[in-house]
Structure formats: structure tokens, C-alpha cells
Write a protein that holds these residues in place. Structure first.
Motif, PDB file in Angstrom:
ATOM      1  N   VAL A   1      -3.449  -2.114  13.280  1.00 20.45           N
ATOM      2  CA  VAL A   1      -2.225  -2.633  12.681  1.00 20.45           C
ATOM      3  C   VAL A   1      -1.185  -1.519  12.763  1.00 20.45           C
ATOM      4  N   VAL A   2      -0.196  -1.697  13.637  1.00 20.27           N
ATOM      5  CA  VAL A   2       0.824  -0.677  13.860  1.00 20.27           C
ATOM      6  C   VAL A   2       2.134  -1.176  13.270  1.00 20.27           C
ATOM      7  N   ASP A   3       2.557  -0.564  12.169  1.00 21.35           N
ATOM      8  CA  ASP A   3       3.784  -0.969  11.480  1.00 21.35           C
ATOM      9  C   ASP A   3       3.817  -2.470  11.221  1.00 21.35           C
ATOM     10  N   GLY A   4       2.658  -3.025  10.880  1.00 20.93           N
ATOM     11  CA  GLY A   4       2.578  -4.432  10.519  1.00 20.93           C
ATOM     12  C   GLY A   4       2.215  -5.368  11.645  1.00 20.93           C
ATOM     13  N   MET A   5       2.143  -4.882  12.888  1.00 20.50           N
ATOM     14  CA  MET A   5       1.787  -5.722  14.025  1.00 20.50           C
ATOM     15  C   MET A   5       0.302  -5.607  14.303  1.00 20.50           C
ATOM     16  N   LEU A   6      -0.406  -6.769  14.364  1.00 19.73           N
ATOM     17  CA  LEU A   6      -1.850  -6.803  14.589  1.00 19.73           C
ATOM     18  C   LEU A   6      -2.124  -6.754  16.088  1.00 19.73           C
ATOM     19  N   LEU A   7      -2.946  -5.753  16.517  1.00 22.54           N
ATOM     20  CA  LEU A   7      -3.159  -5.486  17.933  1.00 22.54           C
ATOM     21  C   LEU A   7      -4.619  -5.176  18.209  1.00 22.54           C
ATOM     22  N   ASP A   8      -5.002  -5.257  19.494  1.00 20.07           N
ATOM     23  CA  ASP A   8      -6.362  -4.907  19.875  1.00 20.07           C
ATOM     24  C   ASP A   8      -6.491  -3.450  20.296  1.00 20.07           C
ATOM     25  N   ASN A   9      -5.372  -2.744  20.493  1.00 19.89           N
ATOM     26  CA  ASN A   9      -5.413  -1.313  20.784  1.00 19.89           C
ATOM     27  C   ASN A   9      -4.058  -0.701  20.454  1.00 19.89           C
TER      28      ASN A   9
ATOM     29  N   ASN B   1     -15.247  -5.140  11.993  1.00 20.17           N
ATOM     30  CA  ASN B   1     -15.455  -3.837  12.623  1.00 20.17           C
ATOM     31  C   ASN B   1     -14.546  -2.753  12.062  1.00 20.17           C
ATOM     32  N   GLY B   2     -13.882  -3.049  10.934  1.00 25.64           N
ATOM     33  CA  GLY B   2     -12.971  -2.089  10.336  1.00 25.64           C
ATOM     34  C   GLY B   2     -11.549  -2.284  10.831  1.00 25.64           C
ATOM     35  N   VAL B   3     -10.610  -1.687  10.119  1.00 34.78           N
ATOM     36  CA  VAL B   3      -9.186  -1.819  10.437  1.00 34.78           C
ATOM     37  C   VAL B   3      -8.549  -0.444  10.433  1.00 34.78           C
ATOM     38  N   ILE B   4      -7.734  -0.169  11.455  1.00 30.11           N
ATOM     39  CA  ILE B   4      -6.993   1.091  11.541  1.00 30.11           C
ATOM     40  C   ILE B   4      -5.512   0.769  11.402  1.00 30.11           C
ATOM     41  N   ILE B   5      -4.908   1.244  10.312  1.00 26.76           N
ATOM     42  CA  ILE B   5      -3.491   1.008  10.055  1.00 26.76           C
ATOM     43  C   ILE B   5      -2.705   2.265  10.427  1.00 26.76           C
ATOM     44  N   ILE B   6      -1.762   2.116  11.333  1.00 25.31           N
ATOM     45  CA  ILE B   6      -0.942   3.231  11.807  1.00 25.31           C
ATOM     46  C   ILE B   6       0.484   3.022  11.316  1.00 25.31           C
ATOM     47  N   THR B   7       0.994   3.991  10.576  1.00 30.35           N
ATOM     48  CA  THR B   7       2.365   3.951  10.076  1.00 30.35           C
ATOM     49  C   THR B   7       3.160   5.044  10.774  1.00 30.35           C
ATOM     50  N   THR B   8       4.246   4.671  11.419  1.00 26.15           N
ATOM     51  CA  THR B   8       5.057   5.656  12.137  1.00 26.15           C
ATOM     52  C   THR B   8       6.167   6.189  11.234  1.00 26.15           C
TER      53      THR B   8
END
Length: 982
Positions: A186-194, A224-231
Motif C-alpha cells: 500500500v503506497v500512499d493509499g494505493m493497493l499494489l502487488d509490488n 501474507n502480510g501488508v507493507i504500507i509505504i508512506t512517502t
């Protein structure tokens, strides 16, 4: 009149005396000035409090972090405080100008990003690991995944390879599925596969959600877990601040494989073939060609990052641009990437804010065809790169499978992949009725990938040639959009804090791939798939009396991947926490600064399977010849299963958090148990059915359980601050059930049998084969022990596992797991008088590695590793560990066995960095507020038991992990850089 003059004279005398007294007082005052900054980033701290100890005399820092105040003398002591930082006591000791660097306080409420919001660390009931930007930036890599290695307990990151630009394979608390086990990003709220497009220097923080309480808000994608990335976002109420960070370094291969030289090869060749005429004097050949020197090189790496951060009028913004170049340690390979990012937020109205997070990346990856690394490993060292005529040498006299790697580098280097990607979100936050916030967020992901490969006409040998020039093009386009709407109620009562969230989301993804050779579309060369999802979510967080915590959530997901009756899945979770240190009976104790217990339970899912397993697929691109004419036809590719639905994972987590010694020492411990059932797996069907693929069913079950530990120590003493950190994780992986028609899953066929076996009671992808008990020394031993029937002295002696006195495939057994049972990391840092030093170690233990490259070359006429030359059997009593070199014994001695299984544990110096920040008074005249020079090293030292380049092999599937197929080796990096703020 005289009386008036007398009074006036007395007043003048009084005023003069008073003026003289005031002048004395003023002259006794000392003017103190200085700045207050963040010790880690050097940024000014606005609004910091600076006061004289024991008094109310003080000042507040301005927009530049500056302050000034008058004191009676320069022997006073100042107390400096700022929210989120540890208070500092600063004795003046005659100083009048101060530069005070504040260190973050470990006990100040850390804000943690969770699904669809943020929470205070003290109120968190789930298991969440956090990494900040300063820890990510120390690793010179294009991949956020690789920068995570060794940073968070329970998160195991394996580099996909050492190839430039390669990412990492991430496993959170083990492998819980038999298919795609990658986490959700999850990059700045967008759900993605990479998150391959993310520039690590743009990252503000990364949160890894590990348990069901934290991941349940992502429902069917949280197993499988969630990785949240905040820029990074813009800073409020400050002018534009520019930052330039540039670095340059050199990469080198970490180690060379100990391969035989020309003289040793010639001797081994003579032994294995019995041919004494080809090399009558092996010793005369000397060293020969080291083919590793031919393909490997020292390669440069460069990085330039320019950013501007601040506010303009009411707009808060962060704008950055980055160029990253990494040439490969294998000749003709490399990676270039340009990234740009704009994050902005603007208050349209008092209660309405709109914003965007927009990123663009374009990258070019150059690679080489032909299996250059494998060729360099196999080709005999008796050959030179070119022969006496200047042509590339032809090694096929030793076997048709051999090729000249230098020729591949020359002819097959026009291969590259271009990736362009836009990812962004646009959002609006509207607050109303005091406690309500409505948020609408629209996100998109647009990807265009083009892979190009050109191979000219050439001929080195009968097997290494291309008769006609050939051009191959492969294009991929992905269009992905997400729209989320949430309503939050947030209110603090007298003894209750309540946060309630409800929302609805929709997402759609479209994938298209097209492959052509010489501009001709290939059979089945075009593929288009689509899927969509609708979701509803709810969560409530409640804190009672600042110490009793309750979290409950529910998400409902509907996916187009499944049949109508099975499209909806429901994923609940519940968690509780207890801040024990806040209890009244703990008020007078002086041991614990923080003591919290928490527990969680929840159900999450995994929908990663083929797009429509409930539907059969038919292809019409089939052709055959009847009566001298070409006829077209169609057939069913796979059989459908209308009953297939989600994988489901049921997780339990129990955690403890504590802080002692005034917050200097913090400890976090978690026990977890994840039970995954209804795992999506293939159902075997008879071959006469004629289906290319087997139907997908819900059947298998896998359990992962273990412990996560995180220990940190942080302390500041005057101008010296230091920190120590340690993480440790254990995992016990076990298959609990397979579907009724399949008692085992065999994979990784090496030509002499399958190398892995997945079976109930053992880990996924466990190594499977024979156990070697020694080497037959003579005929008497062959008569004494069980055999396959054709053994000779010098052959491996395998164990009779089932005890029937006959060797057969039934004597194969479990030989170890490629999944580490223990992962750990250690970090340390110190900052003093402008210098900073940081070091990170990472290690794993309890796993095995299969040396497949040695199996495939050991008894063929290729080059051999030094261990075979040193330890081989050459006659009775010479060796009981390595078989003879007799080439005729190839099939017997290359059976998959524990002889080829090695210890995969290692300890690596992941990174080391030394920096120096120049004093501000050196920079004031050139318009620079901060300048730091640094030198760093990555992967400089590794202690490993495995004999190959690296012991890390993530594999293409959970069934084929830990197998060395001659992956691109890892490199070590030496780097110098400059970080300037102005």
C-alpha cells in the motif's frame, strides 16, 4: 520658585541614580543565542522551548530554529524541550552561542500508520513493525524490498538476485501458502502487488502489518502480510528547503568460486574418461583461463537526488527527482532509472483539504542472453577466449552443451527491458459536525513494459550459433484503478477515546500481453485478463481510562475471480490491549516506563490464483495437417471448478511491550500462530483427460508459528547519542493437509529425480533424496551393504532407509528445509561532535541449500569445483566423502542426496556507514544550512557455510526455494556521498 527648583534637583538626582542602577543591571545581563535542530536530520525545530532551569525565563525557537534570551550571567543552565524529543539540560559554562541537537524520545507517542488511518503506538493492539527513512537510505539499492532486509522482526527478505535493479522476495512470518506468498503493498493509499517504482529516498516510513488485527482491514489480500509505504510530505509554515544527495560507488563480486585450474582440470579429465592422450602432461597447462575474470568486472553505481520541501501560501509540497544508475558486475548488464514525485496538500476551505501523491518512474534494464554465468562455470579452463585466428574458441569438443561465454557477451547483449509507470492518488478530506471526517481517495497504476531482444547471425560452434537474425518483442500494459470512500468518527470523552471507521472501496485491473518474433504474432502470443473487486469495511478502536484497549474490524470482499455463489468473503478480527503501566497501582513504581500486554485474533484471505479458476479456458490456435491442407481446431486448456473460493488464514498473536530505564531500553515480544486453510492448489487428474492444466481446488492446510523479538537501546548524553538494536524471529513451517487425490507434491526435477517434496508433517518444499553413508572402498563392501545392483568401488553408498536390504526410490527421505527457522539482525549507531557511525548485521540459521549447479556438472566433462579435486576418491582408503571421477558412474552418483545439501546459514555485514556533518558556522557564508559527507559499504563481509557465491535463493515458487541454479551473484559496494541542504 526656589522650592520648585529644589524638588526638580532632587528628582534629577533620583532619576540619575536610577538610570545608573539600570545601566549597571543591563551591563550585567548576558545575551545567549543559538539554534535547536533534529539530531538525526539537522532540520530546524520550530517552537522548541528554551528556558533557564528553575525559572520562568525562556524563549521559543522561530522558523529557523533560532532563539535568543538575556541572562544575569553565563553560568546558568538551560532546559530545552520539544514534543517528540528527549529534554536536554545544557550547562552554559560561559558559552553564549549554542547549537543544540535534539534526539527523539523513545517514549514520546510515536504515530504508526495502519490500514486506513494512523494510531498512537501506545493504543496499538496489533503487531506492526516500523522502519524510518534514515534506516532505509543507508542501503544503496533501487529496491525498497532489499532495503528492508534485517530491519523488522518477522520479515525475511531474500534478494531476487544480484542483477542490477532486482527487487527482493518478502516473506512475513513464514510461507503460508502453496502459491503466491508475496505481501500486499500500500503506497500512499494505493493497493499494489509490488513497489518497484518507489525511490527509497522518497520514503518517510514503512510499516509492516504482521498479524490479523492489523491486516484484516485488507481482507482477502492480507493473509501474507501488508507493507504500507508512506512517502515524504511537505512541511507546514516554512519556506522552500532544497536538498541534494549524491553518491558514487564501486561494486565488486563478493567471492569467486574455487574452480579447478587448467592443470587440475586436465588431470580430472584423464581420470574421468580414461583418455591419457589428450593431456599427456597436465601440469604443463598451468592456471589456464579463469572464466570468472572474463565475465565479471568492477562496476560503478551512481545516485543523484534533488528535492524541495516546504509550503507556498497554503500549499504544502514535496517535489523530488532522482537518477539511479547501477552497472552490473557481469559485463554488458546494467540498470538505469529516473523517478519523479510530487506530493501536495492544500486547504481549500477551513474543513476541506485536497491533496495528491503522484509518482513517475522510467527504467531501462540491460541483460545478456545465453546463460553467461552458467557457461563461465562449466567451460573448461584449458580454453582461451579466442583462438590463434582471432575467433571465439569452440569448447564443444568436450560436449555439445558447452558454450563460450565471451561469445554470448559479444553477440547476445542487445537485450533490454523498458518500464514506464505512473502511480498516484488524489484525495479529499472533509471534516464536519466536529467529530466526523469523510475521505475520498482515487488511485491509479498505469504500467507499460517493453522487452526487446535482438540476436544477429553468428556461429561459434554447431550448438552456439544463430543462422538468421532474430528480433523478439514482448509488451505488457496494466491499467489499475482504485476508489475508496471512508467516514471516520473520532471523539475523546472523559474516560473514553473512540475512533470508528466505515468505508466502501472498488478496484479494477486490466492486463494485456503481446509477444512477437520478427514482427509476427506468436501462437497464443496475446493474452488479456481482467478482474474487479468491491469491498465494504468497518473498524472501531476504543481506549478506556488510557489503559484498556479494544479493536474490532470486519471487511467484506467480493471478487470477480470466483463464481457468483463464492464471490464474497468476510474477514473479521478482534484485539485487546492493556497498558499496565497506566494503572493507579503502578503510579509509584520506578521500574517500568511502559508496560503493555496485547492479544489479537482474526481471519484474512488470499485470492492470488489464476483469474477465473471457476471457468474453463479454450484455445483456438491449434493447427494440424489433413489431406495436405492445414486445419484449425480448438481444445479445452483447463477444467473449471465452480466451487473454488478464497484461501483463508486464521491468526492469533500475543504480544508484550515494555520500556525501562527512563525509556532508554525498549523490548517488544510476540508469539504468533497462523493457520492457513482452503489453500488454492492444483488437483491432479489422469493424463488421458487431455487438459494442459489441472483444476484449482481449495484443499491444503499450512501452519506457521513462532516468536518475534525486538530490543532497542537509545541514549543521549550531552553531544553524544547512541543506539543499539536487535531483532530475532523464529518460524516453524508445517504442511497440515493436502488434497485427497495428492499425498505429496514433487518439484524441482534435476534430471535424476525431483529435489523437493511437499508432504503432510513437513515444511513446504523440503529437500528430498537419499542419504550418503560413505564411498564404497572395495568389492567386499559392495557385497556387505544394500545396493542398486550396479555399484563399483568409488561409488556413493546410500542408506537403506526402509530397512528392506534393497535400495530403491522408497529409500528417499526428508533432507532438510530451505526455510530458515531463525532470522536475526543487529544494528548500532553513534553521533558525536558532528560524526555519525552506523553498522547493521543480518543473519539466518536452520535452513539448507541444494548445490544444483554441482550436480549438473560434477560428472560431465565440464570444469569442476576445487573440492572435487582435493577430496575425490582415487583408490581404496583415499576418500569416504567424495565419489570417484569416473564419468561412466554419472547416473549413480548424481542422484539427489544429502551430499549436495549444504548449510544455508550465514551472517552478513549488511551495511556500514561513517559520516561527518560540517559545523554550521563553516557554511553560513555560502547559503548552505547543512552539509554531510559520508562513506559506506554494503555486503562487505559474509560468514557462510555454503560453498557457492551466495546462500540466498528465493526460487520461482514455494516448491523450489533454496536451490542454486547459478543465479546472478550478489556484490559488495563501496560508496562515497554528499548530502547538502540549502
Amino acid at each position: 520658585m526656589k522650592h520648585f527648583l529644589s524638588i526638580l534637583a532632587r528628582k534629577r538626582m533620583f532619576l540619575s541614580a536610577l538610570a545608573l542602577l539600570l545601566t549597571g543591571l543591563v551591563s550585567a545581563q548576558v545575551r545567549i543565542s543559538g539554534t535547536v535542530t533534529d539530531a538525526e536530520t539537522g532540520e530546524a525545530l520550530i517552537g522548541a522551548s528554551v528556558r533557564v532551569q528553575g525559572t520562568t525565563n525562556g524563549a521559543i525557537t522561530d522558523f529557523n530554529g533560532a532563539f535568543s534570551l538575556s541572562l544575569p550571567d553565563a553560568g546558568a543552565t538551560l532546559v530545552v524541550s520539544y514534543t517528540g524529543y528527549a529534554d536536554q539540560t545544557v550547562p552554559l559554562a560561559g558559552q553564549t552561542t549554542l547549537n543544540i541537537a535534539m534526539a527523539p524520545n523513545a517514549l514520546i507517542e510515536e504515530i504508526v500508520v495502519v490500514g486506513y488511518g494512523v494510531q498512537k503506538k501506545s493504543d496499538l493492539t496489533g503487531s506492526v513493525g516500523t522502519v524510518k527513512s534514515k534506516d532505509i537510505e543507508r542501503i544503496p539499492t533501487a529496491s525498497v524490498d532489499q532495503a528492508l532486509q534485517g530491519k523488522i522482526a518477522g520479515v525475511y527478505v531474500t534478494p531476487a538476485s544480484g542483477e542490477p535493479g532486482a527487487g527482493g522476495t518478502v516473506r512475513i512470518r513464514g510461507t503460508g501458502t502453496l502459491n503466491d506468498a508475496n505481501p500486499l503493498y500500500v503506497v500512499d493509499g494505493m493497493l499494489l502487488d509490488n513497489a518497484s517504482f518507489v525511490n527509497p529516498q522518497d520514503v518517510q516510513s514503512i510499516e509492516v502489518l504482521k498479524d490479523a488485527s492489523a491486516t484484516a482491514m485488507y481482507g482477502n489480500r492480507g493473509a501474507n502480510g501488508v507493507i504500507i509505504i508512506t512517502t515524504k510530505k511537505g512541511r507546514k509554515d516554512r519556506k522552500a528547503v532544497f536538498n541534494l544527495n549524491t553518491s558514487y560507488g564501486i561494486q565488486q563480486i563478493d567471492r569467486y568460486l574455487p574452480l579447478s585450474n587448467a592443470a587440475q582440470f586436465a588431470q580430472l579429465y584423464t581420470e574421468s574418461t580414461g583418455d591419457t592422450t589428450r593431456f599427456p602432461d597436465p601440469a604443463a597447462l598451468g592456471e589456464g583461463t579463469n572464466w570468472q575474470d572474463v565475465i565479471f568486472r568492477d562496476a560503478p553505481m551512481a545516485n543523484v537526488q534533488l528535492s524541495v520541501n516546504g509550503s507556498w501560501k497554503k500549499l504544502q509540497y514535496n517535489l523530488s527527482g532522482n537518477y539511479f544508475n547501477q552497472q552490473g558486475i557481469v559485463e554488458e548488464t546494467g540498470f538505469d532509472r529516473y523517478t519523479g514525485r510530487f506530493n501536495g496538500e492544500y486547504p481549500v476551505l477551513k474543513n476541506l483539504r485536497i491533496g495528491t501523491n503522484l509518482a513517475y518512474s522510467t527504467s531501462l534494464n540491460n541483460s545478456v542472453g545465453g546463460g553467461v554465468i552458467g557457461s563461465a562455470y562449466r567451460i573448461p579452463p584449458v580454453f582461451s577466449v579466442r583462438d590463434s585466428t582471432g575467433d571465439f574458441t569452440d569448447p564443444t569438443s568436450f560436449g555439445q552443451a558447452l558454450g563460450n561465454p565471451a561469445a554470448d557477451l559479444f553477440y547476445k547483449n542487445d537485450q533490454h527491458q523498458r518500464r514506464n509507470r505512473w502511480v498516484g492518488t488524489v484525495y479529499g478530506d472533509y471534516k464536519f459536525a466536529k467529530h466526523f471526517t469523510f475521505r475520498s481517495n482515487f488511485g491509479f497504476d498505469r504500467r507499460d513494459e517493453r522487452e526487446y531482444y535482438f540476436e544477429p547471425a553468428f556461429e561459434v560452434s554447431t550448438s552456439q550459433r544463430n543462422e538468421i537474425p532474430r528480433t523478439s518483442r514482448d509488451s505488457i500494459t496494466i491499467r489499475n484503478w482504485l476508489w475508496e470512500n471512508t467516514l471516520t468518527y473520532d471523539r475523546e470523552f472523559d474516560k473514553l477515546y473512540l475512533n470508528v471507521l466505515a468505508g466502501q472501496t472498488a478496484q479494477e485491473n486490466r492486463f494485456k500481453r503481446r509477444n512477437t518474433i520478427d514482427n509476427v504474432l506468436q501462437p497464443n502470443g496475446e493474452r488479456i485478463t481482467e478482474w474487479a473487486m468491491m469491498s465494504f469495511l468497518f473498524r472501531t478502536n476504543a481506549t478506556f481510562y488510557d489503559r484498556y484497549l479494544v479493536t474490532a474490524s470486519l471487511r467484506a470482499d467480493g471478487s470477480s475471480r470466483f463464481a457468483k455463489g463464492n464471490r464474497w468473503g468476510y474477514f473479521p478480527s478482534a484485539a485487546v490491549g492493556w497498558n499496565v503501566a497506566q494503572e493507579p497501582f503502578m503510579a509509584n513504581q520506578k521500574i517500568f516506563d511502559r508496560l503493555k500486554l496485547r492479544a489479537s485474533w482474526g481471519i484474512v484471505g488470499n485470492d492470488k490464483t489464476s483469474e477465473y479458476p471457476s471457468l474453463g479456458v479454450i484455445t483456438d490456435e491449434l493447427y494440424s495437417s489433413f489431406n495436405d491442407t492445414v486445419q484449425s481446431g480448438a481444445t479445452l486448456i483447463n477444467y473449471s471448478n465452480a466451487g473454488v473460493t478464497w484461501e483463508t488464514a486464521r491468526q492469533t498473536d500475543v504480544g508484550l511491550e515494555l520500556a525501562v530505564l527512563n525509556g532508554r531500553l525498549t523490548v517488544e515480544a510476540d508469539w504468533y500462530n497462523r493457520f492457513t486453510f482452503d489453500i488454492l492448489a492444483d488437483l491432479p487428474i489422469p493424463e488421458y483427460v487431455g487438459s494442459q492444466a489441472t483444476p484449482v481446488v481449495n484443499s491444503a492446510q499450512v501452519r506457521n508459528r513462532g516468536w518475534d523479538f525486538t530490543v532497542n537501546w537509545r541514549e543521549t548524553k550531552g553531544k553524544v547519542s547512541y543506539n543499539l538494536g536487535f531483532i530475532l524471529s523464529t518460524v516453524d513451517n508445517e504442511v497440515m493437509k493436502l488434497n485427497q487425490a495428492k499425498s505429496e507434491i514433487l518439484a524441482a526435477d534435476l534430471g535424476q529425480g525431483f529435489a523437493t517434496r511437499t508432504v503432510v508433517g513437513q515444511p513446504i518444499g523440503g529437500f528430498y533424496g537419499y542419504k550418503v553413508e560413505g564411498v564404497f572402498q572395495n568389492e567386499d563392501e559392495i557385497e556387505k551393504y544394500p545396493t542398486f545392483g550396479d555399484e563399483q568401488p568409488g561409488d556413493f553408498r546410500y542408506a537403506d532407509i526402509n530397512g528392506d536390504s534393497i535400495l530403491s526410490s522408497e529409500d528417499r527421505t526428508y533432507l532438510g528445509s530451505p526455510i530458515p527457522t531463525l532470522t536475526y539482525g543487529f544494528s548500532a549507531g553513534i553521533e558525536a561532535y558532528g560524526f555519525d557511525f552506523n553498522i547493521d548485521f543480518f543473519g539466518v540459521s536452520g535452513n539448507k541449500v541444494l548445490n544444483a549447479k554441482a550436480i549438473q556438472t560434477r560428472f560431465a566433462v565440464n570444469n569442476w569445483e576445487q573440492v572435487f579435486y582435493d577430496d575425490r576418491w582415487t583408490g581404496e582408503g583415499t576418500s569416504n566423502t567424495v565419489a570417484s571421477m569416473d564419468q561412466d558412474r554419472f547416473k549413480h552418483n548424481t542422484r539427489v542426496s544429502d551430499h549436495w545439501i549444504e548449510d544455508g546459514s550465514f551472517l552478513r555485514l549488511r551495511s556500514i556507514m561513517l559520516g561527518y556533518t560540517f559545523p554550521k558556522n563553516w557554511l553560513s557564508g555560502i547559503g548552505v544550512s547543512r552539509a554531510r559527507f559520508y562513506a559506506s559499504g554494503t555486503n562487505l563481509w559474509t560468514r557462510q557455510e555454503y560453498s557457492g557465491w551466495s546462500p540466498e535463493f528465493p526460487g520461482s515458487s514455494p516448491y523450489a526455494v533454496g536451490i542454486d541454479f547459478l543465479n546472478y551473484p550478489m556484490s559488495k559496494t563501496y560508496l562515497f556521498g554528499l548530502d547538502v541542504t540549502f
